[in-house]
Design a protein around this motif. Structure first.
Motif, PDB file in Angstrom:
ATOM      1  N   UNK A 162      32.299 -21.619  49.073  1.00 17.48           N
ATOM      2  CA  UNK A 162      33.325 -21.795  50.096  1.00 17.48           C
ATOM      3  C   UNK A 162      33.825 -20.447  50.606  1.00 17.48           C
ATOM      4  N   UNK A 163      34.013 -19.501  49.707  1.00 19.32           N
ATOM      5  CA  UNK A 163      34.468 -18.174  50.115  1.00 19.32           C
ATOM      6  C   UNK A 163      33.419 -17.478  50.979  1.00 19.32           C
ATOM      7  N   UNK A 164      32.154 -17.639  50.599  1.00 24.77           N
ATOM      8  CA  UNK A 164      31.078 -17.004  51.371  1.00 24.77           C
ATOM      9  C   UNK A 164      30.961 -17.631  52.758  1.00 24.77           C
ATOM     10  N   UNK A 165      31.058 -18.947  52.817  1.00 28.77           N
ATOM     11  CA  UNK A 165      30.958 -19.634  54.107  1.00 28.77           C
ATOM     12  C   UNK A 165      32.092 -19.226  55.052  1.00 28.77           C
ATOM     13  N   UNK A 166      33.203 -18.758  54.475  1.00 30.73           N
ATOM     14  CA  UNK A 166      34.355 -18.321  55.265  1.00 30.73           C
ATOM     15  C   UNK A 166      34.562 -16.813  55.127  1.00 30.73           C
ATOM     16  N   UNK A 167      33.458 -16.087  55.051  1.00 34.96           N
ATOM     17  CA  UNK A 167      33.510 -14.632  54.853  1.00 34.96           C
ATOM     18  C   UNK A 167      34.451 -13.964  55.850  1.00 34.96           C
ATOM     19  N   UNK A 168      35.349 -13.148  55.331  1.00 29.55           N
ATOM     20  CA  UNK A 168      36.294 -12.436  56.173  1.00 29.55           C
ATOM     21  C   UNK A 168      37.589 -13.188  56.421  1.00 29.55           C
TER      22      UNK A 168
END
Length: 224
Positions: A162-168
């Motif tokens: 989830x964090x990677x999919x919403x990088x930044x």
């Protein structure tokens, strides 16, 4: 198949009855030795595990399950009378995907079982993410850092994805809880903090890319 390791006969029978009534195939075990014998014959889709058991405590069983290549990715929910934050942290740190303190309602437990199974069985996407030396594959449920596999629990994997999919982007603790647990969790943001801490540890040097935004939540930096 769902396995339940619980030495209290009344709880074990009630949980098994609830699971059967909901259409699940479940088998209960009073002693860890019987559970280990069953594991040799069939790997379950999910395990409900008490902490206070004869022969062997639940944390010891949990660590062995996570250390085995056959059971390292099986979703595990701890069921225990130990309800303090410290006990929850120990359970989650040891690899549990969820934690239910006794006494608990059968409908609540059933909701947690269904949510965990949905995510374990129904979210095999083909997308892959590569950030620096980190590679995450949803299809294979695999994480590698610099080519070496990193073993994560289901919740740790979902959190990282989830964090990677919403990088930044900064994701609040409430957003992470609602997205990953999929039901009304007990509101203890400490759960997210524990998972972030273990993620950073398991990812080694790469883990420093998971940034804390004080008073808000977490993000993976957009400069990767």
């Amino acid at each position: 198949m769902i396995y339940l390791v619980e030495d209290d006969n009344s709880i074990r029978e009630l949980v098994a009855y609830t699971l059967h009534s909901a259409g699940f195939v479940a088998e209960g075990f009073e002693k860890p030795s019987a559970f280990w014998a069953a594991i040799e014959k069939e790997i379950p889709s999910l395990i409900l595990l008490d902490l206070m058991l004869p022969e062997e405590d639940g944390i010891s069983i949990l660590k062995k399950l996570r250390a085995s290549s056959k059971t390292k990715k099986v979703p595990i929910i701890l069921l225990t009378a130990k309800g303090s934050e410290f006990d929850k942290v120990i359970g989650l740190d040891s690899g549990a995907d969820d934690y239910v303190a006794k006494p608990f309602g059968m409908m609540e437990l059933l909701a947690r079982v269904k949510a965990l199974l949905r995510r374990a069985e129904g979210e095999e996407e083909s997308s892959e993410h590569t950030l620096g030396g980190l590679s995450v594959s949803q299809a294979r449920h695999e994480v590698t850092v610099d080519g070496k596999e990193v073993i994560l629990t289901l919740k740790e994997f979902e959190l990282l994805s989830l964090l990677i999919e919403n990088k930044g982007k900064v994701l609040t603790r409430d957003q992470l809880l609602n997205s990953i647990w999929g039901y009304g969790f007990d509101g203890e943001n400490r759960t997210i903090d524990v998972h972030i801490r273990t993620l950073r540890q398991k990812l080694g040097d790469w883990g420093q890319n998971i940034e804390t935004v004080r008073g808000v939540g977490y993000k993976i930096g957009g400069s990767l």
